[in-house]
Each structure stands twice: as structure tokens, then as C-alpha cells.
Design a protein around this motif. Sequence first.
Motif, PDB file in Angstrom:
ATOM      1  N   TYR A 272       0.851  -1.181   0.000  1.00 14.75           N
ATOM      2  CA  TYR A 272       0.000   0.000   0.000  1.00 14.75           C
ATOM      3  C   TYR A 272       0.889   1.234   0.000  1.00 14.75           C
ATOM      4  O   TYR A 272       1.768   1.356   0.850  1.00 14.75           O
ATOM      5  N   GLN A 273       0.657   2.134  -0.945  1.00 17.66           N
ATOM      6  CA  GLN A 273       1.442   3.359  -1.026  1.00 17.66           C
ATOM      7  C   GLN A 273       0.581   4.541  -0.608  1.00 17.66           C
ATOM      8  O   GLN A 273      -0.547   4.698  -1.077  1.00 17.66           O
ATOM      9  N   THR A 274       1.126   5.364   0.273  1.00 21.10           N
ATOM     10  CA  THR A 274       0.393   6.527   0.771  1.00 21.10           C
ATOM     11  C   THR A 274       0.679   7.743  -0.104  1.00 21.10           C
ATOM     12  O   THR A 274       1.526   7.704  -0.997  1.00 21.10           O
ATOM     13  N   THR A 275      -0.023   8.826   0.153  1.00 24.86           N
ATOM     14  CA  THR A 275       0.076  10.014  -0.682  1.00 24.86           C
ATOM     15  C   THR A 275       1.467  10.643  -0.687  1.00 24.86           C
ATOM     16  O   THR A 275       1.812  11.349  -1.627  1.00 24.86           O
ATOM     17  N   ASP A 276       2.274  10.365   0.334  1.00 23.62           N
ATOM     18  CA  ASP A 276       3.629  10.915   0.365  1.00 23.62           C
ATOM     19  C   ASP A 276       4.655   9.957  -0.242  1.00 23.62           C
ATOM     20  O   ASP A 276       5.848  10.214  -0.203  1.00 23.62           O
TER      21      ASP A 276
ATOM     22  N   SER B  38       5.256   6.788   0.716  1.00 16.73           N
ATOM     23  CA  SER B  38       5.684   5.717   1.628  1.00 16.73           C
ATOM     24  C   SER B  38       4.930   4.434   1.274  1.00 16.73           C
ATOM     25  O   SER B  38       3.774   4.478   0.869  1.00 16.73           O
TER      26      SER B  38
ATOM     27  N   ALA C 296      -0.781   1.698   6.464  1.00 17.38           N
ATOM     28  CA  ALA C 296      -0.912   2.780   5.483  1.00 17.38           C
ATOM     29  C   ALA C 296      -1.972   3.782   5.935  1.00 17.38           C
ATOM     30  O   ALA C 296      -1.764   4.997   5.845  1.00 17.38           O
ATOM     31  N   GLU C 297      -3.112   3.296   6.427  1.00 14.15           N
ATOM     32  CA  GLU C 297      -4.159   4.192   6.924  1.00 14.15           C
ATOM     33  C   GLU C 297      -3.668   5.002   8.116  1.00 14.15           C
ATOM     34  O   GLU C 297      -3.966   6.189   8.237  1.00 14.15           O
TER      35      GLU C 297
ATOM     36  N   HIS D  11      -0.611   5.894   8.750  1.00  9.39           N
ATOM     37  CA  HIS D  11       0.322   6.904   8.255  1.00  9.39           C
ATOM     38  C   HIS D  11      -0.435   8.043   7.566  1.00  9.39           C
ATOM     39  O   HIS D  11      -0.094   9.218   7.754  1.00  9.39           O
ATOM     40  N   GLU D  12      -1.444   7.722   6.773  1.00  9.55           N
ATOM     41  CA  GLU D  12      -2.247   8.752   6.112  1.00  9.55           C
ATOM     42  C   GLU D  12      -2.908   9.671   7.144  1.00  9.55           C
ATOM     43  O   GLU D  12      -2.942  10.886   6.954  1.00  9.55           O
TER      44      GLU D  12
ATOM     45  N   LEU E 282      -0.366  12.025   8.489  1.00 12.54           N
ATOM     46  CA  LEU E 282      -0.113  13.128   7.560  1.00 12.54           C
ATOM     47  C   LEU E 282      -1.218  14.175   7.623  1.00 12.54           C
ATOM     48  O   LEU E 282      -0.948  15.377   7.560  1.00 12.54           O
ATOM     49  N   GLU E 283      -2.446  13.715   7.775  1.00 14.89           N
ATOM     50  CA  GLU E 283      -3.611  14.605   7.789  1.00 14.89           C
ATOM     51  C   GLU E 283      -3.649  15.495   9.032  1.00 14.89           C
ATOM     52  O   GLU E 283      -4.000  16.672   8.945  1.00 14.89           O
TER      53      GLU E 283
END
Length: 73
Positions: A7-11, A13, A21-22, A24-25, A28-29
Motif C-alpha cells: 500500500y502506497q500513501t500520498t507521500d 511511503s 498505510a491508513e 500513516h495517512e 499526515l492529515e
Amino acid sequence: MKIINSYQTTDGSVFASAYDAEHHEMFLEIRSGMEEYLNSEMNAYQSNADKSIARNTIISWELWKQQNEIAPE
């Protein structure tokens, strides 16, 4: 050869699990407001270890609210 799911996050990673992944997202938020709070005098837990526990708790709480559709009143 085998296929590996990730799973790749918006940054950019990459994580092995959707949960990570969730998590980490969400970090970021809410990062800027959360860090502002953690560094404020309102946070009684100022050691790095305490802040790490608090950070993970806050992120997990926000994810739980989102997943259970809990909106602020």
C-alpha cells in the motif's frame, strides 16, 4: 517470481498492511495540529516516549472515529 501486495500513501511511503498505510495517512492529515498540541503546555506528557505513545493514541482514535463515522457534535 511472486506478486507482493503493498500500500502506497500520498507521500510515497510503502506499507505491507492497509492498517499501517491508513495510520500513516491519518498522521499526515493531522500532523501539524497534533504536534502543536503535543508541544504545548496543555500536554502533561513531555518526554519523547510519552509523546510517541500519545501520538499513536491520537492517530488511532481519529482512525477509529472515521471508521465508525463518529462526527464531532
